[in-house]
Design a protein around this motif. Sequence first.
Motif, PDB file in Angstrom:
ATOM      1  N   GLN A  12       0.824  -1.211   0.000  1.00  0.00           N
ATOM      2  CA  GLN A  12       0.000   0.000   0.000  1.00  0.00           C
ATOM      3  C   GLN A  12       0.858   1.261   0.000  1.00  0.00           C
ATOM      4  O   GLN A  12       0.432   2.303  -0.492  1.00  0.00           O
ATOM      5  CB  GLN A  12      -0.940  -0.032   1.212  1.00  0.00           C
ATOM      6  CG  GLN A  12      -1.979  -1.140   1.117  1.00  0.00           C
ATOM      7  CD  GLN A  12      -2.787  -1.296   2.400  1.00  0.00           C
ATOM      8  OE1 GLN A  12      -2.236  -1.244   3.508  1.00  0.00           O
ATOM      9  NE2 GLN A  12      -4.076  -1.488   2.261  1.00  0.00           N
ATOM     10  N   GLY A  33      -9.265  -5.784   7.170  1.00  0.00           N
ATOM     11  CA  GLY A  33      -8.218  -4.919   6.635  1.00  0.00           C
ATOM     12  C   GLY A  33      -7.840  -5.297   5.217  1.00  0.00           C
ATOM     13  O   GLY A  33      -7.671  -4.426   4.352  1.00  0.00           O
ATOM     14  N   LEU A  38     -10.838  -4.415   2.835  1.00  0.00           N
ATOM     15  CA  LEU A  38     -10.930  -2.970   2.626  1.00  0.00           C
ATOM     16  C   LEU A  38      -9.790  -2.483   1.735  1.00  0.00           C
ATOM     17  O   LEU A  38      -9.991  -1.646   0.835  1.00  0.00           O
ATOM     18  CB  LEU A  38     -10.899  -2.260   3.982  1.00  0.00           C
ATOM     19  CG  LEU A  38     -11.082  -0.738   3.968  1.00  0.00           C
ATOM     20  CD1 LEU A  38     -12.426  -0.358   3.350  1.00  0.00           C
ATOM     21  CD2 LEU A  38     -10.954  -0.177   5.386  1.00  0.00           C
ATOM     22  N   GLY A  39      -8.585  -3.001   1.960  1.00  0.00           N
ATOM     23  CA  GLY A  39      -7.455  -2.626   1.117  1.00  0.00           C
ATOM     24  C   GLY A  39      -7.667  -3.039  -0.331  1.00  0.00           C
ATOM     25  O   GLY A  39      -7.311  -2.303  -1.263  1.00  0.00           O
ATOM     26  N   GLU A  96      -7.515   3.634   3.087  1.00  0.00           N
ATOM     27  CA  GLU A  96      -6.491   2.598   2.988  1.00  0.00           C
ATOM     28  C   GLU A  96      -5.554   2.619   4.190  1.00  0.00           C
ATOM     29  O   GLU A  96      -5.000   1.586   4.578  1.00  0.00           O
ATOM     30  CB  GLU A  96      -5.695   2.797   1.695  1.00  0.00           C
ATOM     31  CG  GLU A  96      -5.009   1.553   1.193  1.00  0.00           C
ATOM     32  CD  GLU A  96      -4.477   1.711  -0.215  1.00  0.00           C
ATOM     33  OE1 GLU A  96      -4.271   0.675  -0.872  1.00  0.00           O
ATOM     34  OE2 GLU A  96      -4.264   2.857  -0.665  1.00  0.00           O
ATOM     35  N   SER A 154      -7.019   0.350   6.641  1.00  0.00           N
ATOM     36  CA  SER A 154      -6.770  -1.032   6.218  1.00  0.00           C
ATOM     37  C   SER A 154      -5.343  -1.451   6.582  1.00  0.00           C
ATOM     38  O   SER A 154      -5.118  -2.533   7.146  1.00  0.00           O
ATOM     39  CB  SER A 154      -6.987  -1.139   4.705  1.00  0.00           C
ATOM     40  OG  SER A 154      -6.316  -2.261   4.160  1.00  0.00           O
TER      41      SER A 154
END
Length: 402
Positions: A38, A94, A97-98, A121, A124
């Motif tokens: 991320q 998490g 959602l990511g 994010e 997440s």
Amino acid sequence: MARDALAGYRGIMRPKLTLPPLPLILLLWLAGLGAAGQFAKIAVPFDLVRQLYPDAGAGQGWLLSVISLFGILFGMVAGLLTARYGCRRLLVAGLALGALMSLWQATQPAFALMLASRMIEGLSHLAIVVAAPTLIAQIAPEPLRNFAMTLWSTFFGVAFALVAWIGLPWAQTHGVAGLFLCHGGAMVMLAVAVWRLLPADETADDAENSLRPRDLLARHLSAYGSPRIAAPAAGWLFYTLTFVSLVAILPPLLPENLRATIVGVMPLTSIAVALLVVTPLLRHWPATGVAIAGFGLSALVLSGFWLGVATPVLCVALFATLGLVQGASFAAIPALNTSAQDRALANGALAQMGNLGNTLGTPLLLLVLAAWGTGALLAAVILIYLAGISLHLWLWWRRRRE
């Protein structure tokens, strides 16, 4: 009293596993790679990301740093949520959602919507980096635990290396949208795998993990007041104040013909030391002792600047000694904290302090470099490492008094 004893027993026993521990540990490590991705999916191809939003100006930097902001604010809250609702639930949430955010980002939304997705994010990311290592410490049997935690400590460096080697060429060919789609798809598969393969969460004591503001403040004060819960995070703050910032600041000081090679070798050296050196050291030394040794050796290496040691040698040696701090800091969490709840809080505190260090370190050291030069920069880094040693020794003294 019996209830307290039962809660403590729940925290230290290993859950019933559907697979042997090692495959599950590797699955959780892969989840960590997804979380580090991320950051890496924006940081590594940043020039390509900036081309999507040419009118955003300096605001483009927020696409990377806003995740750290949420880690600073809610690191301990993530630890409490893990203790309250269970590691597997929070980890799956998490990852899912990511995945949604990466897939949404692949549509190349307007800058404001992109920034909002990065804020979400951040939540997440925080859920993953708190829940996954807490689960690893629960799942790993004692002989495997030190290796498992040092393996976890490499997730950030490995993810950045993979995105640089594989993701960047992919993004250059298929655009950053293609990179975001790949990341989102990987997060979906990880969420399904974690949900299907990890054991169900045990029921937590909701009263002990209340999310009311007054109780949240009390838990923050209690956790940071504990020399066991706070110790890994305390050392990690001083590590993160320098690690990412030195990766950015040191390359211009290197000879141009060696710059790319040395920049690639530095984080890989830390990973190698964390995996190959820290694990055997932990059989004989406590984790905090290894972290202290890492800080001390790092300060000693940097002092070679005034003795005329070549800058490329200093850079590689520095990141090798920092690998001791990297691996030992994560291993210290289960070593110092026996209950799952305390481990979750320790991971939350470590995430909080790590994000604080990453946010403050680069501007602080750039300020020193601009005002007083390279020698002052390295002296400031040495002082940071000596402060890390001092805080670790003070917390060790407090644990000895208990």
